[in-house]
Design an enzyme around this catalytic site. Structure first.
Site, short mmCIF file in Angstrom:
data_model
loop_
_atom_site.label_atom_id
_atom_site.label_comp_id
_atom_site.label_asym_id
_atom_site.label_seq_id
_atom_site.Cartn_x
_atom_site.Cartn_y
_atom_site.Cartn_z
N HIS A 299 35.85 38.44 46.30
CA HIS A 299 34.53 37.83 46.10
C HIS A 299 34.02 37.25 47.41
O HIS A 299 34.38 36.12 47.75
CB HIS A 299 34.61 36.74 45.04
CG HIS A 299 34.81 37.28 43.66
ND1 HIS A 299 33.77 37.58 42.83
CD2 HIS A 299 35.94 37.62 43.00
CE1 HIS A 299 34.23 38.08 41.70
NE2 HIS A 299 35.55 38.11 41.77
N CYS B 190 33.96 43.29 43.05
CA CYS B 190 34.98 43.14 42.01
C CYS B 190 34.94 44.34 41.05
O CYS B 190 35.15 45.46 41.49
CB CYS B 190 34.81 41.80 41.30
SG CYS B 190 36.33 41.31 40.43
N GLU C 54 31.25 36.01 48.05
CA GLU C 54 30.44 34.81 47.79
C GLU C 54 31.30 33.58 47.52
O GLU C 54 30.80 32.46 47.49
CB GLU C 54 29.47 35.07 46.63
CG GLU C 54 30.07 35.03 45.23
CD GLU C 54 30.82 36.30 44.81
OE1 GLU C 54 31.13 37.14 45.69
OE2 GLU C 54 31.11 36.43 43.61
#
Lengths: 188, 261
Positions: free
Chosen positions: A171, A78, A173
């Site tokens: 992202h 990011c 994750e």
């Protein structure tokens, strides 16, 4: 294998720490430069200028540049990816790491931030046609090292790669089981 | 049609969100906010919906109170460590320090309803500190017998003086990132979403349609009426349809959905 997650006090790191652990890494959150790792991750949330200032405040800038110069594995996520470029229109006075050339631009879409899932446009088998989760108002429009892009009132670069150096605007994750698998592949 | 504007010139796809109403640590479902039925364990259900392809999970602690906050935070922490998709938490938020606690525990977004109406400045505070993308304002709207739209708080029990349009404009202006629009007159009734409500204007931020999903076609209609995301609870908890089945139906009807390659 050991992974160091750089803590710049810009947001919660629980998800990224859990994701890297699940990829099979001994995972340590580090507040100051420390070199005994196989891979370093730079997550980042918030304004470009603020995160850049945090890099300097905790003496990370030179350390990261040296780390990358030694061809060690590094992943920016990011704003962490945005910091790998030279600058951003969000805070024009702030300096990025400048590992990649270019200035981060504001997304042109009427609804910003861009929030949600988008399909990656890529020629790389690992990235091609998979969906990942975005939360951002800024991005790099194009780069020589772009390996996946998406459209949001104009194409932008969703991922960059140069050797063992990776940047993800999305992202991983938070990108479901695919995101976890992608992270695992890029960590190794 | 806002559908055309919404999905033009973007790689984003509509989202399917599973909502878990939590009370005393269990997932519950009520009809028109009353009569709660036990539906199971929050984390177990969240992981199940993640497996099925849910794009996000929303946890609403509908009986939140100060003394239960610790257990709610514990749940948020566990969810953050185990879920690989974004999740939102709401319920019991009264001030910025409550929001800090949820974000510190690992939540991606928070959602406010009553607190936003009672303290509108909280919207500005959260947007400023965490960014608009971290804030969903939930609006419970009811079509009254007179035909007018009225805003409710406190789980749908107290009517608010502000008009629907006035409140909508205000939350956008103050920095909300998304609107979770629940049509109370549809919630739990299984008669579909309020399409008129969704289609009546070009919203300047993402709209999550909620309340009334009964069958796959309700999701399709909501997306075609302009919803950026559709949130549902009972239809999934009761096992009538899986998220996968809803998504497959939408794909068959030419709506792009996140699916495994």
């Amino acid at each position: 294998m050991r992974a160091g997650i750089i803590n710049l006090n810009t947001g919660n790191l629980l998800s990224i720490v859990s994701a890297v652990k699940k990829a099979g890494f001994e995972t340590v959150v580090i507040d100051k430069p420390q070199a005994d790792f196989d891979v370093l991750l730079l997550p980042g949330q918030g304004r470009f200028g603020f995160v850049a200032a945090q890099l300097d405040k905790y003496n990370w800038r030179e350390f990261i540049l040296n780390w990358i110069a030694q061809d060690k594995r590094f992943i920016g996520i990011c704003v962490g990816m945005q910091l790998m470029f030279e600058s951003s229109v969000e805070d024009t006075d702030a300096k990025g790491l400048g590992v990649f050339s270019g200035q981060i631009q504001k997304l042109k879409h009427a609804k910003t931030p861009m929030v949600g899932w988008a399909k990656l446009n890529s020629e790389n088998e690992l990235f091609k046609d998979d969906y990942v989760y975005f939360v951002n108002s800024y991005a790099i429009a194009s780069s020589k090292y772009c390996i996946a892009s998406v459209n949001y009132a104009g194409d932008f670069c969703a991922a960059v790669q140069k050797g063992k150096l990776y940047g993800f605007q999305f992202h991983p994750e938070k990108s479901g089981l695919y995101g976890r698998e992608l992270l695992k592949q890029c960590l190794n | 049609m806002s559908q055309l504007n919404t999905w033009l010139n973007t790689s984003l796809v509509p989202r399917i969100i599973a909502c878990l109403d939590v009370a005393n640590g269990r997932v519950v479902k009520g009809t028109n906010y009353k009569q709660l039925l036990d539906m199971g364990e929050p984390i177990e259900l969240a992981l199940k919906y993640e497996q099925q392809g849910a794009d996000e999970i929303v946890f609403l602690d509908i009986k939140a109170s100060v003394d239960k906050q610790q257990s709610a935070l514990e749940m948020v922490r566990k969810v953050a460590m185990n879920l690989s998709i974004p999740f939102t938490v709401g319920g019991g938020i009264k001030q910025l320090s409550d929001v800090d606690k949820f974000f510190n525990a690992g939540a991606d977004k928070v959602t406010l309803n009553t607190a936003a109406v009672e303290t509108p400045d909280l919207i500005d505070q959260i947007a400023k500190k965490y960014g608009s993308q971290s804030l969903i304002i939930a609006i419970d709207v009811n079509r009254e017998k007179s035909g007018k739209l009225a805003i409710y708080t406190h789980g749908g029990s107290i009517s608010v003086k502000k008009s629907y349009q006035q409140w909508l404009d205000e939350v956008v202006d103050r920095g909300a990132g998304e609107i979770l629009m629940t049509a109370m007159h549809k919630d739990g009734t299984g008669t579909g979403f309020d399409l008129e409500l969704l289609a009546q204007e070009d919203f300047s931020l993402p709209i999550i349609a909620s309340g009334g999903a009964n069958e796959p076609k309700d999701f399709l209609d909501a997306i075609n009426a302009g919803a950026d995301a559709v949130l549902a609870a009972g239809i999934f908890h009761r096992g009538e349809y899986s998220v996968t089945e809803i998504k497959q139906y939408l794909i068959n009807n030419n709506i792009d959905m996140r699916m495994k390659k």
